[in-house]
Motif scaffolding. Structure first.
Motif, mmCIF file in Angstrom:
data_model
loop_
_atom_site.group_PDB
_atom_site.id
_atom_site.type_symbol
_atom_site.label_atom_id
_atom_site.label_comp_id
_atom_site.label_asym_id
_atom_site.label_seq_id
_atom_site.Cartn_x
_atom_site.Cartn_y
_atom_site.Cartn_z
ATOM 1 N N SER A 161 3.690 9.179 -10.413
ATOM 2 C CA SER A 161 3.092 9.052 -11.748
ATOM 3 C C SER A 161 2.295 10.291 -12.135
ATOM 4 C CB SER A 161 2.198 7.816 -11.800
ATOM 5 O OG SER A 161 1.097 7.943 -10.905
ATOM 6 N N THR A 162 1.799 11.032 -11.157
ATOM 7 C CA THR A 162 1.043 12.253 -11.467
ATOM 8 C C THR A 162 1.929 13.262 -12.193
ATOM 9 O OG1 THR A 162 -0.371 11.915 -9.539
ATOM 10 C CG2 THR A 162 -0.322 14.132 -10.497
ATOM 11 N N ASN A 163 3.120 13.486 -11.667
ATOM 12 C CA ASN A 163 4.046 14.408 -12.323
ATOM 13 C C ASN A 163 4.561 13.819 -13.633
ATOM 14 O OD1 ASN A 163 3.831 16.233 -10.172
ATOM 15 N ND2 ASN A 163 5.466 15.206 -9.026
ATOM 16 N N LEU A 164 4.731 12.491 -13.657
ATOM 17 C CA LEU A 164 5.252 11.850 -14.868
ATOM 18 C C LEU A 164 4.275 11.997 -16.026
ATOM 19 C CD1 LEU A 164 7.494 10.124 -16.097
ATOM 20 C CD2 LEU A 164 6.262 8.097 -15.305
ATOM 21 N N ILE A 165 2.981 11.849 -15.756
ATOM 22 C CA ILE A 165 1.976 11.996 -16.810
ATOM 23 C C ILE A 165 2.009 13.405 -17.384
ATOM 24 C CG2 ILE A 165 -0.507 12.170 -17.198
ATOM 25 C CD1 ILE A 165 -0.921 9.751 -15.537
ATOM 26 N N LYS A 166 2.128 14.389 -16.504
ATOM 27 C CA LYS A 166 2.127 15.789 -16.952
ATOM 28 C C LYS A 166 3.323 16.081 -17.856
ATOM 29 C CE LYS A 166 2.049 20.521 -15.199
ATOM 30 N NZ LYS A 166 2.031 21.381 -13.979
ATOM 31 N N GLN A 194 5.938 9.583 -27.637
ATOM 32 C CA GLN A 194 4.629 8.944 -27.546
ATOM 33 C C GLN A 194 4.681 7.696 -26.656
ATOM 34 O OE1 GLN A 194 3.640 8.410 -31.704
ATOM 35 N NE2 GLN A 194 2.373 10.261 -31.734
ATOM 36 N N LEU A 195 5.770 6.928 -26.773
ATOM 37 C CA LEU A 195 5.921 5.768 -25.905
ATOM 38 C C LEU A 195 6.029 6.173 -24.447
ATOM 39 C CD1 LEU A 195 8.376 3.490 -27.947
ATOM 40 C CD2 LEU A 195 5.987 3.007 -27.390
ATOM 41 N N ASP A 196 6.777 7.251 -24.184
ATOM 42 C CA ASP A 196 6.886 7.737 -22.806
ATOM 43 C C ASP A 196 5.529 8.174 -22.265
ATOM 44 O OD1 ASP A 196 9.589 7.258 -22.851
ATOM 45 O OD2 ASP A 196 10.154 9.334 -23.329
ATOM 46 N N ASP A 197 4.750 8.831 -23.115
ATOM 47 C CA ASP A 197 3.417 9.269 -22.694
ATOM 48 C C ASP A 197 2.520 8.065 -22.395
ATOM 49 O OD1 ASP A 197 1.305 11.184 -22.269
ATOM 50 O OD2 ASP A 197 0.506 10.569 -24.210
ATOM 51 N N LEU A 218 0.825 -1.204 0.000
ATOM 52 C CA LEU A 218 0.000 0.000 0.000
ATOM 53 C C LEU A 218 0.862 1.258 0.000
ATOM 54 C CD1 LEU A 218 -3.042 0.693 0.105
ATOM 55 C CD2 LEU A 218 -2.823 0.869 2.579
ATOM 56 N N GLN A 219 1.907 1.250 0.800
ATOM 57 C CA GLN A 219 2.795 2.407 0.841
ATOM 58 C C GLN A 219 3.525 2.585 -0.495
ATOM 59 O OE1 GLN A 219 2.754 4.491 3.384
ATOM 60 N NE2 GLN A 219 1.282 3.151 4.388
ATOM 61 N N THR A 220 3.952 1.479 -1.093
ATOM 62 C CA THR A 220 4.636 1.554 -2.393
ATOM 63 C C THR A 220 3.706 2.093 -3.475
ATOM 64 O OG1 THR A 220 6.047 -0.311 -1.791
ATOM 65 C CG2 THR A 220 5.870 0.226 -4.131
ATOM 66 N N ALA A 221 2.460 1.603 -3.471
ATOM 67 C CA ALA A 221 1.498 2.075 -4.464
ATOM 68 C C ALA A 221 1.184 3.553 -4.272
ATOM 69 C CB ALA A 221 0.216 1.253 -4.373
ATOM 70 N N ALA A 222 1.122 4.001 -3.010
ATOM 71 C CA ALA A 222 0.867 5.417 -2.753
ATOM 72 C C ALA A 222 2.003 6.280 -3.287
ATOM 73 C CB ALA A 222 0.678 5.645 -1.251
ATOM 74 N N GLN A 258 1.476 3.439 -16.213
ATOM 75 C CA GLN A 258 2.012 3.395 -14.859
ATOM 76 C C GLN A 258 1.042 4.020 -13.860
ATOM 77 O OE1 GLN A 258 6.037 4.866 -14.367
ATOM 78 N NE2 GLN A 258 5.673 5.374 -12.219
ATOM 79 N N ALA A 259 0.412 5.115 -14.257
ATOM 80 C CA ALA A 259 -0.551 5.759 -13.360
ATOM 81 C C ALA A 259 -1.753 4.849 -13.115
ATOM 82 C CB ALA A 259 -1.005 7.088 -13.956
ATOM 83 N N ILE A 260 -2.242 4.237 -14.187
ATOM 84 C CA ILE A 260 -3.386 3.313 -14.034
ATOM 85 C C ILE A 260 -3.011 2.142 -13.153
ATOM 86 C CG2 ILE A 260 -4.915 1.737 -15.275
ATOM 87 C CD1 ILE A 260 -4.721 3.668 -17.675
ATOM 88 N N GLN A 261 -1.817 1.562 -13.392
ATOM 89 C CA GLN A 261 -1.379 0.420 -12.607
ATOM 90 C C GLN A 261 -1.158 0.793 -11.145
ATOM 91 O OE1 GLN A 261 -1.069 -2.800 -13.993
ATOM 92 N NE2 GLN A 261 -1.092 -3.258 -11.802
ATOM 93 N N SER A 262 -0.646 2.008 -10.908
ATOM 94 C CA SER A 262 -0.416 2.449 -9.527
ATOM 95 C C SER A 262 -1.723 2.573 -8.762
ATOM 96 C CB SER A 262 0.328 3.782 -9.513
ATOM 97 O OG SER A 262 1.611 3.650 -10.097
ATOM 98 N N HIS A 263 -2.736 3.146 -9.399
ATOM 99 C CA HIS A 263 -4.044 3.247 -8.741
ATOM 100 C C HIS A 263 -4.663 1.870 -8.521
ATOM 101 C CE1 HIS A 263 -3.774 7.517 -9.930
ATOM 102 N NE2 HIS A 263 -4.604 7.723 -8.925
#
Length: 442
Positions: free
Chosen positions: A369-374, A401-404, A359-363, A410-415
């Motif tokens: 991932s929030t900053n990474l997506i931006k 495009q691959l990075d995006d 749980l801590q790792t996912a948090a 990664q964000a979806i998987q983290s959530h």
């Protein structure tokens, strides 16, 4: 199969799916029936608190032998010259038919504590069965949570894959136009075409995984595997900052609240009580017996009433060492139950420990991932603009495009990992899905 609830018609939330699963899932019915079995055994083991009463109606044919049998023994000579007994009034007879009811009552007054130990063991077993039922309900709810979150996560992955495929299609069109105008090589076009093929493959795989996850969710709820469930999307993102309980506090809660832990302790105590009851079986017991019988005859003899009262002291002397081995077997079974209890304690600590740090790792992954997506989205937009203007390379565009795409995945998987870890942690604690959030420290 049970009738399907009417709630299945509309989009379903996790709470609604869980409620339906608790009604339809086979495991909940099995746990309930097992609890009823133990409840019936509880009644059986308490039957010794009451007297045992039996009735008997007999019809016997008897031949009197002497006066000590209770019948007249006068004789006469028949036509063949044989001597036969005669009844009152001088009527000869050789065989009597006796019939009538018998009512008997017996009650164990003292059994050296065996009955009390048996009842103690049964009480612990029915407690364990009820707790096992509670754990089965929690297990079904946990399985529904896992399947539900996986379906929603895969739906988002499919959506991200479609966006990625669209972006690579755009890059392919752009490379095609630049090649036609002489600004790009054939290698650029084929590289863009390869990325489109790979994106189509990823999309197909994600769609296949989504179909499997939907089937698993339907089966977990208790529906046919091909039943199409409509799900409500999650209304809000997880409150990752609110989970601040310490590990020690969580371990303490798990040991106190998990139904299977308490059930394991109850089973261990039941086995120990059964061993004590078995050790009492070879000790003396005192029993009271009484009997009433009405004896009627088919001839002229008068009916008789018989009464019987007795106190029986039973003293087992030798049983071929069977009692010794029965006690030994029960003692070993008690040790096995205690070992199983200790194993569940250890497994509980491991489950809580792993789920807590997952749980801590996912948090932490959600925060990064929030900053990474931006940043990845901005890089992809800039690369598209540069390539469209003819100043950027196709490699830069594909890389951006691959990075995006990877950032979105990664964000979806983290959530998804966060929700699954939260479900695992609450299941390890034997709690509902909101307990960890509610028991936060200030």
């Amino acid at each position: 199969m049970q009738a399907l609830p009417s709630e299945l018609d509309g989009p379903l939330s996790l709470a609604q799916l869980t409620e339906i699963a608790l009604k339809l899932n086979v495991r909940t019915r099995q746990a309930w029936l097992q609890a009823r079995v133990e409840a019936a055994q509880y009644g059986i083991d308490h039957a010794g608190d009451f007297p045992q009463i039996n009735g008997l109606i007999s019809d016997r044919i008897a031949r009197p032998i002497s006066a000590t049998s209770g019948f007249p023994n006068s004789t006469t000579i028949d036509q063949s010259g044989n001597s036969v007994p005669v009844a009152a009034g001088g009527r000869p007879y050789s065989i009597l038919t006796q019939y009538g009811p018998t009512l008997s009552l017996s009650y164990v007054l003292y059994d050296s504590g065996k009955r009390a130990a048996d009842k103690e063991a049964t009480g612990y077993r029915i407690l364990a069965a009820n707790l096992a039922q509670n754990r089965a309900l929690q297990d079904v709810a946990f399985q529904v949570e896992q399947a539900y979150y996986r379906v929603l996560g895969l739906e988002q992955l499919v959506g991200a894959s479609r966006v990625s495929l669209k972006n690579f299609d755009t890059a392919l069109d752009a490379s095609k136009r630049r090649r036609e105008s002489g600004l790009a090589t054939a290698a650029d076009f084929y590289r863009a075409e390869t990325q489109v093929g790979q994106a189509q493959l990823v999309l197909s795989r994600n769609e296949g995984e989504l179909s499997k996850a939907r089937g698993l969710l339907a089966v977990t709820v208790g529906l046919p595997v091909n039943y199409s469930l409509k799900l409500q999307p999650m209304a809000e993102r997880p409150q990752v900052a609110a989970i601040t309980q310490s590990m020690d506090a969580l371990l303490t809660d798990a040991k106190a609240n998990r139904p299977d832990l308490v059930a394991a302790e109850a089973r261990a105590r039941a086995s120990r009580a059964t061993a004590r009851a078995e050790s009492k079986a070879g000790l003396p017991s005192l029993e009271f017996n009484t009997q009433y019988a009405r004896q009627n005859y088919t001839n002229a003899l008068t009916a008789q009433d018989a009464y019987f009262f007795a106190l029986n002291l039973r003293i087992p002397i030798f049983s071929g060492f069977a009692d010794t081995y029965r006690v030994r077997r029960r003692e070993e079974e008690a040790k096995i139950a205690e070992a199983a209890r200790d194993q569940i304690y250890t497994q509980t600590e491991q489950d809580v420990w792993q789920a807590y740090f997952d749980l801590q790792t996912a948090a932490a992954s959600i925060a990064s991932s929030t900053n990474l997506i931006k940043s990845a989205g901005q890089s992809a937009d800039a690369a598209v603009a540069r390539y469209g203007a003819g100043v950027g390379s196709l490699l830069d565009l594909i890389t951006a495009q691959l990075d995006d795409t990877n950032a979105k995945v990664q964000a979806i998987q983290s959530h998804l990992d966060w929700y699954l870890a939260l479900a695992r942690l609450n299941f390890a604690l034997g709690a509902s899905d909101s307990t960890v959030l509610k028991n936060k420290t200030p």
